[in-house]
Scaffold this motif. Structure first.
Motif, short mmCIF file in Angstrom:
data_model
loop_
_atom_site.label_atom_id
_atom_site.label_comp_id
_atom_site.label_asym_id
_atom_site.label_seq_id
_atom_site.Cartn_x
_atom_site.Cartn_y
_atom_site.Cartn_z
N TYR A 72 -7.78 -24.51 -21.50
CA TYR A 72 -7.97 -25.31 -20.39
C TYR A 72 -6.55 -25.76 -19.64
N ASN A 75 -4.81 -22.87 -17.92
CA ASN A 75 -5.81 -22.39 -16.81
C ASN A 75 -5.06 -23.28 -15.79
N SER A 76 -4.90 -24.43 -15.86
CA SER A 76 -4.61 -25.66 -14.95
C SER A 76 -3.10 -25.48 -14.65
N VAL A 79 -2.71 -21.98 -12.69
CA VAL A 79 -3.38 -21.93 -11.36
C VAL A 79 -2.32 -23.07 -10.24
N SER A 80 -2.11 -24.09 -10.96
CA SER A 80 -1.21 -25.17 -10.08
C SER A 80 0.36 -24.40 -10.02
N TYR A 141 -9.60 -16.08 -11.44
CA TYR A 141 -8.30 -16.77 -11.12
C TYR A 141 -8.20 -16.85 -9.72
N LEU A 144 -9.76 -19.63 -7.91
CA LEU A 144 -9.01 -21.05 -8.18
C LEU A 144 -7.76 -21.04 -7.27
N TRP A 208 -3.72 -29.54 -10.01
CA TRP A 208 -3.81 -29.89 -11.74
C TRP A 208 -4.95 -30.94 -11.70
N PRO A 214 -13.09 -26.31 -8.92
CA PRO A 214 -13.15 -25.50 -10.26
C PRO A 214 -14.42 -25.55 -10.98
N ARG A 224 -12.47 -22.54 -17.54
CA ARG A 224 -12.39 -23.99 -17.39
C ARG A 224 -10.90 -24.49 -16.99
N VAL A 225 -10.73 -25.47 -16.29
CA VAL A 225 -9.51 -25.98 -15.86
C VAL A 225 -9.64 -27.38 -16.74
#
Length: 277
Positions: A72, A75-76, A79-80, A141, A144, A208, A214, A224-225
């Motif tokens: 998780y 992923n965050s 993406v961020s 992705y 997101l 974030w 999401p 999942r983030v």
């Protein structure tokens, strides 16, 4: 003498009020971190205890054992970071074009971009879901990252900054043989570093902390983030507050590191925030 005493008293009252307000805002964060180290029975003890008598790292270990929390976090972070880097580049290009280039409809385009700030996300949420589904991006992705890149605020702020950059700097570079792209990358972007740093913090924190999109755009556990992952500790049988507090404490660390790393640039951006029409 009396005026000096009144001045000192006023300053004392002013700083006291600031300290009180700061403590009010800091206390929830302190309570979260404190609860992350407490045994479950101490979290709900009354009267409450701020500092645990038996602090433990058990909850932090359990967070990574119960769910793939490291996934998780990745992923965050991915993406961020991706959204932030791409958004800074594209927004800087758009802001520079709107500030420096002369083309028909420039002001209309800028007003149209600004008008999107008045549109709540909830009004475009369903069309956005349908579009992402049609593109086959659900639970990827792409879903997101791509919808999170455009933001009118970044374009507006960078445009206003570039309007204040002296044209003589660009003219001198053009005389030396620099192209328009060269002027942008070697003159405009370096000057905009404080603004870009402040926007980097803004974009990174916004993505974030993202939860609703999401939650809608992903379905599998591997996508999942971190914010959706923290929500998974709250179930029908009640919330595991010990795990929620520990997971939240871990999740806040990257944002704190980013903020303190770019703090001096943020202060500079505030000093440079006089906007030129």
């Amino acid at each position: 003498m009396r005026n000096r005493a009144l001045h000192i008293a006023g300053n004392t009252l002013y700083y006291f009020a600031l300290i009180v307000i700061a403590l009010i805002f800091i206390f929830p964060f302190v309570w979260m971190v404190s609860s992350a180290f407490k045994p479950v029975d101490e979290i709900f003890r009354y009267p409450p205890v701020l500092i645990s008598q038996n602090p433990s790292l058990e909850h932090f270990i359990e967070v990574f054992q119960v769910v793939p929390f490291a996934r998780y976090m990745w992923n965050s972070f991915f993406v961020s970071t991706t959204v932030t880097l791409v958004a800074l580049l594209l927004h800087a290009m758009a802001g520079y074009a709107l500030a420096r280039l002369r083309f028909p409809g420039r002001k209309v385009i800028f007003i149209g971009i600004l008008s999107t700030l008045m549109i709540p996300f909830y009004t475009i949420m369903i069309p956005l879901v349908l579009l992402v589904k049609a593109l086959g991006w659900i639970d990827t992705y792409w879903a997101l990252i791509v919808p999170a890149i455009p933001h009118a605020f970044g374009i507006f702020w960078l445009r206003q900054f570039f309007l204040g950059v002296p044209r003589e700097l660009e003219d001198a570079a053009r005389i030396d043989g620099a192209s328009r792209i060269g002027v942008f990358f070697h003159i405009a972007l370096p000057l905009a570093r404080p603004i870009l740093a402040a926007l980097a913090v803004f974009f990174f924190l916004a993505n974030w902390d993202a939860f609703l999109w999401p939650l809608i755009a992903t379905s599998s556990q591997k996508m999942r983030v971190v914010q959706v992952g923290i929500q998974s500790f709250a179930g029908e049988q009640g919330s595991a507050w010990n795990l929620i507090m520990a997971a939240s404490t871990v999740a806040i660390l990257p944002t704190l590191i980013l903020f303190f790393s770019l703090q001096r640039f943020i202060v500079r951006s505030v000093k440079m925030s006089g906007l030129k029409g």
